[in-house]
Design a protein around this motif. Sequence first.
Motif, short mmCIF file in Angstrom:
data_model
loop_
_atom_site.label_atom_id
_atom_site.label_comp_id
_atom_site.label_asym_id
_atom_site.label_seq_id
_atom_site.Cartn_x
_atom_site.Cartn_y
_atom_site.Cartn_z
N LEU A 196 1.05 -1.10 0.20
CA LEU A 196 -0.10 -0.62 -0.03
C LEU A 196 0.65 1.94 -0.28
CD1 LEU A 196 -2.59 0.91 0.31
CD2 LEU A 196 -2.91 1.31 2.29
N ALA A 197 1.96 1.61 0.68
CA ALA A 197 3.07 2.70 0.49
C ALA A 197 3.18 2.46 -0.54
CB ALA A 197 3.89 2.34 1.98
N LEU A 198 3.61 1.52 -0.89
CA LEU A 198 4.47 1.61 -3.12
C LEU A 198 3.23 2.27 -3.66
CD1 LEU A 198 7.60 1.21 -3.90
CD2 LEU A 198 6.73 -1.45 -4.29
N ALA A 199 2.06 1.72 -3.04
CA ALA A 199 1.03 2.36 -4.26
C ALA A 199 0.99 3.50 -4.30
CB ALA A 199 -0.04 1.45 -3.94
N ARG A 200 1.42 4.04 -2.89
CA ARG A 200 0.64 5.48 -2.41
C ARG A 200 1.83 6.02 -2.68
NH1 ARG A 200 -4.26 6.36 1.37
NH2 ARG A 200 -2.86 8.24 2.73
N HIS A 201 3.47 5.80 -3.11
CA HIS A 201 4.46 6.65 -3.10
C HIS A 201 5.25 6.00 -4.93
CE1 HIS A 201 3.15 9.15 0.11
NE2 HIS A 201 3.06 7.93 0.91
N GLY A 202 5.39 4.62 -4.66
CA GLY A 202 6.50 4.21 -6.03
C GLY A 202 6.07 4.74 -7.39
N SER A 203 6.95 4.59 -8.44
CA SER A 203 6.07 5.10 -9.89
C SER A 203 5.44 3.22 -9.96
CB SER A 203 7.11 5.23 -10.41
OG SER A 203 8.61 4.17 -10.07
N PRO A 204 4.85 3.51 -10.73
CA PRO A 204 4.43 2.70 -11.77
C PRO A 204 5.27 1.46 -11.92
CG PRO A 204 3.60 4.50 -12.57
CD PRO A 204 4.89 5.00 -11.80
N ASP A 205 6.69 1.71 -12.19
CA ASP A 205 7.45 0.57 -12.77
C ASP A 205 8.41 -0.21 -11.45
OD1 ASP A 205 9.95 -0.27 -14.00
OD2 ASP A 205 11.15 0.60 -13.10
N GLN A 206 8.18 0.82 -10.26
CA GLN A 206 8.36 0.16 -9.21
C GLN A 206 7.41 -0.28 -8.51
OE1 GLN A 206 9.24 3.76 -6.78
NE2 GLN A 206 11.75 3.38 -7.03
N GLN A 207 5.98 -0.21 -8.61
CA GLN A 207 4.84 -1.19 -8.41
C GLN A 207 4.73 -2.01 -9.33
OE1 GLN A 207 1.98 1.67 -9.13
NE2 GLN A 207 2.94 3.41 -8.12
N ARG A 208 5.06 -2.09 -10.71
CA ARG A 208 5.50 -3.00 -11.78
C ARG A 208 6.32 -4.40 -11.12
NH1 ARG A 208 8.04 -5.21 -15.29
NH2 ARG A 208 8.85 -2.63 -15.71
N ARG A 209 7.30 -4.29 -10.51
CA ARG A 209 8.29 -4.99 -10.28
C ARG A 209 8.36 -5.73 -8.87
NH1 ARG A 209 12.63 -1.79 -9.80
NH2 ARG A 209 12.40 0.26 -10.35
N THR A 210 8.21 -4.92 -7.66
CA THR A 210 7.23 -5.43 -6.47
C THR A 210 6.81 -5.81 -5.98
OG1 THR A 210 9.78 -3.98 -6.05
CG2 THR A 210 8.43 -4.99 -3.63
N THR A 211 5.27 -6.59 -5.94
CA THR A 211 4.58 -7.25 -6.18
C THR A 211 4.31 -8.32 -5.64
OG1 THR A 211 4.46 -8.56 -8.33
CG2 THR A 211 3.74 -6.29 -7.96
N GLY A 212 5.15 -9.29 -4.51
CA GLY A 212 5.83 -9.83 -4.44
C GLY A 212 5.64 -9.72 -2.54
N ARG A 213 6.07 -10.27 -1.90
CA ARG A 213 6.64 -10.19 -0.52
C ARG A 213 7.52 -8.91 0.00
NH1 ARG A 213 8.72 -13.82 4.00
NH2 ARG A 213 6.97 -15.93 3.55
N VAL A 214 6.93 -8.24 0.46
CA VAL A 214 7.59 -7.40 0.96
C VAL A 214 7.38 -6.50 3.12
CG1 VAL A 214 6.14 -5.75 0.27
CG2 VAL A 214 8.30 -4.93 0.40
N GLY A 216 9.78 10.97 -1.15
CA GLY A 216 10.67 11.59 -0.54
C GLY A 216 10.68 12.07 1.46
N PRO A 217 10.92 12.94 1.99
CA PRO A 217 10.77 12.88 3.48
C PRO A 217 9.05 12.84 3.82
CG PRO A 217 12.58 14.65 2.80
CD PRO A 217 11.57 13.98 1.92
N GLU A 218 7.75 13.44 3.19
CA GLU A 218 6.51 12.90 3.07
C GLU A 218 5.81 11.36 2.92
OE1 GLU A 218 7.32 13.08 -0.96
OE2 GLU A 218 8.03 14.53 0.44
N ALA A 219 6.35 11.09 2.55
CA ALA A 219 6.24 9.47 2.13
C ALA A 219 6.64 8.63 3.64
CB ALA A 219 6.76 8.62 1.18
N VAL A 220 7.78 9.32 4.35
CA VAL A 220 8.26 8.34 5.47
C VAL A 220 6.60 8.67 6.58
CG1 VAL A 220 9.59 8.75 8.03
CG2 VAL A 220 10.34 8.45 5.45
N GLU A 221 5.95 10.41 6.30
CA GLU A 221 4.58 10.13 7.24
C GLU A 221 3.57 8.86 7.09
OE1 GLU A 221 5.04 11.12 10.95
OE2 GLU A 221 6.71 11.38 10.92
#
Length: 355
Positions: free
Chosen positions: A77-95, A210-215
């Motif tokens: 969910l964090a990656l869906a809200r802040h990651g790039s489409p490429d990062q989301q596509r490449r990271t769909t397993g256990r995280v 960036g830092p906004e994603a940390v919170e």
Amino acid sequence: MDFNLDETQQDLKKLAAEVLAREGDEERLWQTGLMGVCVPEEAGGAGLGPVEMAVVLREVGARAAPVPALPTLAGTLALARHGSPDQQRRTTGRVTLALREPGHDLADPPTTTARLADPPTTTRLADAPAPAAGPAGPPATADRPGSAGGRWVLNGRKVSVPHPGAVALVTADEGLFLVASPATTAEFASTGEPAATMVLDDTPAEHVAGPEAVEDARRIFTAAVAAQASGVLAGALELTTGYIRQRRQFGRALAEFQAVTMQIADVYIAGRALDVAMWSAVWRLGEGLPAEQDLALAAYHVGEAVKALYTCQHLHGGLGLDVTYPLHRYFAQAKHLSHLLGGADAQLDLIGALV
């Protein structure tokens, strides 16, 4: 807000309950798509949000299932809200999410440092070693950080990292990062589930936001823990009420004694208080509204859930200490989840600062 679940959420709740009641293992959760509910549709998931994450995690908690649903759903969910489409596509397993640091509250700014290092390098996460044991869902294939402008490296320590695996989302002073197969040292968790201290010494990392994603990552993680704790307390309450109805003493069911009914009522009230705060918090997260106060209140009631579990243990008598009886799994999970957030005192400090 409307506390009623919509049709999609009700169907998701029913599916999760059925799967966990029958098999309840990680592999089956992946097969049914429950571990991918927060992955964007473009990346092969359901594209759902915080409320749906909470629906699944509450069912996981209601059965005290030892599966990595919490870090996986919160991380995707964090990656869906802040990651790039490429990062989301490449990271769909256990995280997993690596947020907490030694000697600091969860709400404190991260002391882990990030800096750009040259020359840029690129390594496929698919080439990284797989987790030591257990299914990990679809293979992770994200790049280990590299870009034309140079690569990032992280330095610091993260503790209480749940279910460490091949990919972790790590918070640092410069924002949120993806790390492949970081060095870890095993920790002991009350549930017996995998946990670790993450050691970051010039560890290559891929910048996500960036830092906004940390919170926001912290808010998502807090909501996920509260949702699973809500289920844990609900499951323990159901188990305990069933026991006191059938257990007889002095010719009467335990549930007929006034002292017993008052104690089980306290457990019910603790559960309802956690539910209200948790559902309000995840709804506000999903709607993009400020949720800090609701999350802090929910986190405090996660600690109160541990006290309620002591009451459940007491009402079971000696049976509550029997490891062949399921109550001990609920107690262990409640303690573990409270520990992930730092305990009730830390939450009271946060509530005081917010008001």
